[in-house]
Structure formats: structure tokens, C-alpha cells
Design a protein around this motif. Structure first.
Motif, PDB file in Angstrom:
ATOM      1  N   THR A   1       0.850  -1.188   0.000  1.00 27.71           N
ATOM      2  CA  THR A   1       0.000   0.000   0.000  1.00 27.71           C
ATOM      3  C   THR A   1       0.888   1.240   0.000  1.00 27.71           C
ATOM      4  O   THR A   1       1.768   1.377   0.850  1.00 27.71           O
ATOM      5  N   VAL A   2       0.672   2.090  -0.973  1.00 27.10           N
ATOM      6  CA  VAL A   2       1.431   3.336  -1.073  1.00 27.10           C
ATOM      7  C   VAL A   2       0.500   4.458  -0.619  1.00 27.10           C
ATOM      8  O   VAL A   2      -0.492   4.755  -1.282  1.00 27.10           O
ATOM      9  N   ARG A   3       0.814   5.045   0.498  1.00 25.28           N
ATOM     10  CA  ARG A   3      -0.075   6.029   1.114  1.00 25.28           C
ATOM     11  C   ARG A   3      -0.417   7.169   0.154  1.00 25.28           C
ATOM     12  O   ARG A   3       0.453   7.741  -0.480  1.00 25.28           O
ATOM     13  N   SER A   4      -1.705   7.451   0.060  1.00 27.58           N
ATOM     14  CA  SER A   4      -2.251   8.526  -0.783  1.00 27.58           C
ATOM     15  C   SER A   4      -2.018   8.301  -2.273  1.00 27.58           C
ATOM     16  O   SER A   4      -2.211   9.213  -3.076  1.00 27.58           O
ATOM     17  N   ALA A   5      -1.588   7.080  -2.643  1.00 28.42           N
ATOM     18  CA  ALA A   5      -1.314   6.813  -4.058  1.00 28.42           C
ATOM     19  C   ALA A   5      -2.039   5.573  -4.576  1.00 28.42           C
ATOM     20  O   ALA A   5      -2.650   5.609  -5.640  1.00 28.42           O
ATOM     21  N   GLY A   6      -1.975   4.467  -3.822  1.00 26.88           N
ATOM     22  CA  GLY A   6      -2.645   3.262  -4.295  1.00 26.88           C
ATOM     23  C   GLY A   6      -1.920   1.998  -3.881  1.00 26.88           C
ATOM     24  O   GLY A   6      -1.424   1.890  -2.755  1.00 26.88           O
ATOM     25  N   TYR A   7      -1.813   1.057  -4.827  1.00 22.16           N
ATOM     26  CA  TYR A   7      -1.239  -0.251  -4.530  1.00 22.16           C
ATOM     27  C   TYR A   7      -0.196  -0.624  -5.585  1.00 22.16           C
ATOM     28  O   TYR A   7      -0.266  -0.199  -6.748  1.00 22.16           O
ATOM     29  N   SER A   8       0.734  -1.483  -5.162  1.00 23.60           N
ATOM     30  CA  SER A   8       1.781  -1.939  -6.064  1.00 23.60           C
ATOM     31  C   SER A   8       2.180  -3.358  -5.721  1.00 23.60           C
ATOM     32  O   SER A   8       2.151  -3.763  -4.553  1.00 23.60           O
ATOM     33  N   LEU A   9       2.546  -4.136  -6.752  1.00 23.14           N
ATOM     34  CA  LEU A   9       3.152  -5.449  -6.525  1.00 23.14           C
ATOM     35  C   LEU A   9       4.631  -5.214  -6.287  1.00 23.14           C
ATOM     36  O   LEU A   9       5.357  -4.729  -7.158  1.00 23.14           O
ATOM     37  N   ASP A  10       5.081  -5.522  -5.076  1.00 30.41           N
ATOM     38  CA  ASP A  10       6.430  -5.170  -4.645  1.00 30.41           C
ATOM     39  C   ASP A  10       7.476  -5.966  -5.409  1.00 30.41           C
ATOM     40  O   ASP A  10       7.417  -7.192  -5.471  1.00 30.41           O
ATOM     41  N   LEU A  11       8.445  -5.288  -6.002  1.00 31.01           N
ATOM     42  CA  LEU A  11       9.514  -5.953  -6.741  1.00 31.01           C
ATOM     43  C   LEU A  11      10.459  -6.737  -5.852  1.00 31.01           C
ATOM     44  O   LEU A  11      11.192  -7.596  -6.318  1.00 31.01           O
ATOM     45  N   ASN A  12      10.453  -6.456  -4.558  1.00 31.03           N
ATOM     46  CA  ASN A  12      11.395  -7.118  -3.646  1.00 31.03           C
ATOM     47  C   ASN A  12      10.870  -8.434  -3.112  1.00 31.03           C
ATOM     48  O   ASN A  12      11.532  -9.093  -2.321  1.00 31.03           O
ATOM     49  N   ASN A  13       9.661  -8.839  -3.500  1.00 25.48           N
ATOM     50  CA  ASN A  13       9.074 -10.086  -2.982  1.00 25.48           C
ATOM     51  C   ASN A  13       8.981 -11.124  -4.066  1.00 25.48           C
ATOM     52  O   ASN A  13       8.962 -10.813  -5.220  1.00 25.48           O
TER      53      ASN A  13
END
Length: 229
Positions: A217-229
């Protein structure tokens, strides 16, 4: 079931690179460093496709190809030949010996994996499923199945589409509105908070024991699939 690819390549660095990248693509991969070892591995377990170096020690790639084509049980086994020999006469000789495709070194992994899929679609269409990988997540779009860390993940249709969209753009941050347009469609009215509900369900489904949450969860922005996982 993962397609099984046997890599016959005596250059250690290239063999390791091929194995790493092909396993990331969801293939089961074995490596043989010379032609004799490669033939022994074929006898032990018939691969679904062979990546075959022309200049192998002990038994050349051309001879390996001849022997495979000479056996009834392996006659139709897909073979892609890899070689530094780029002359037209060499390509013709490789294809005439029985190779299904031919790639001259150096080559890009993206082109190689595309050619592997093309050969499997043409010769063994049942193995040419549409897969996408990210870290320990594997999505098979044809079978509509997802696994994480080797364990099957059960997703509803909306969560499946949501994960598919994230997998196409790993690391990119999407707002709720962008996800609504991409997953639900711009002509359907759905409240933005609905995205939060489905992201929560997706996270729960992907919460396989021993793994970390891949959706950030990116605050005030949305969602992302984390590249580090």
C-alpha cells in the motif's frame, strides 16, 4: 505440470544463466555439460524440449540430434540448437539434422523464451500454456490457476484479474481509479472502496505460510506489486 527442459551446454556461465532464467519462467530445468551425459539424461527422463549446443564435448550437438531423431521414442522431441556458428550453411545443416529451431550466440533470453513457447505451441500445444512468473508467484492464464511458493492459491474471478494486472506491471503504483478501469472496466460503475475489499481478499489468498505480503500500500497513491518479494 511444468514442462521439462534439458539444457545441453558445456559453457558453465551460460548453462547457469539459462537454468536460472528458464526456472523463473516456470520450467523444470536440468543441465548436461557434454553430449554423452545429455543422452544419459534423455534415457533417464525424456524432456519436453532440448536446448542443444552444437559444440559439445564427447558427443557433438549434431550427433546428439541425429541419435535423438533416430530413436522412435524420441523422434518427435523438440530441439532448439544453440551455437556460435552463424553461417547459412551451418544453420541449414543444423535444421536438416533435425533441429526445430536454431539460435546463434549471443542471443537475448526474451527471444529464446519466445522461441521455446513457439516450438512447444507448434509441436506440443498442451505444454504451451500462458504463464507469468513473479518471484515465487506463478500464474497460468490458460488453466486459470495460481500458485505461490509451490502451493496452490484459490482466487475468485475478480482477484484473478487484479493479480494478473499487477503481474503485468510489477513495481508500478496504481490508484484505485486506475485499477477500477483496468479490472472492472471504465463503463461499469463501482465504488473506489471496492478495490480495497478485493485487494484485501487477494492479499489474504496470497498469504502462504512463510511468505511476505507482495502487495504494497502506497499512502495517498494506491497499490503496487512489490519488486522485492
Amino acid at each position: 505440470m511444468q514442462p521439462y527442459i534439458l539444457v545441453m551446454e558445456d559453457e558453465d556461465a551460460l548453462a547457469t544463466l539459462l537454468q536460472y532464467n528458464l526456472e523463473k519462467e516456470g520450467y523444470d530445468v536440468a543441465v548436461a555439460a557434454d553430449g554423452e551425459e545429455g543422452m544419459l539424461q534423455v534415457d533417464e527422463r525424456t524432456p519436453d524440449l532440448i536446448l542443444l549446443d552444437w559444440m559439445l564435448p564427447k558427443l557433438s550437438g549434431i550427433e546428439v540430434c541425429r541419435r535423438i531423431r533416430g530413436r522412435a521414442e524420441t523422434r518427435n522431441l523438440p530441439i532448439i540448437m544453440l551455437t556460435a556458428r552463424g553461417e547459412e550453411t551451418d544453420r541449414v545443416r543444423g535444421l536438416d539434422t533435425g533441429a526445430d529451431d536454431y539460435m546463434t550466440k549471443p542471443f537475448s533470453m526474451s527471444e529464446l523464451t519466445a522461441r521455446i513457447r513457439a516450438v512447444l505451441r507448434r509441436i506440443r500445444p498442451g505444454l504451451a500454456d500462458d504463464r507469468v512468473n513473479h518471484a515465487d508467484i506463478i500464474m497460468d492464464r490458460v488453466a486459470h490457476r495460481v500458485s505461490r511458493a509451490g502451493k496452490e492459491v484459490h482466487l475468485g474471478p475478480t482477484e484473478f484479474r487484479l493479480l494478473d494486472h499487477f503481474l503485468k506491471h510489477p513495481g508500478r503504483v496504481f490508484s484505485r481509479e486506475q485499477l477500477l478501469d483496468a479490472v472492472w472496466g471504465s463503463d461499469v460503475y463501482v465504488e473506489a472502496r471496492t478495490v480495497d475489499v478485493h485487494v484485501g481478499r487477494l492479499r489474504k489468498a496470497l498469504n502462504v505460510e512463510g511468505t511476505v505480503n507482495p502487495i504494497r500500500t502506497v499512502r495517498s497513491a494506491g497499490y503496487s506489486l512489490d519488486l522485492n518479494n
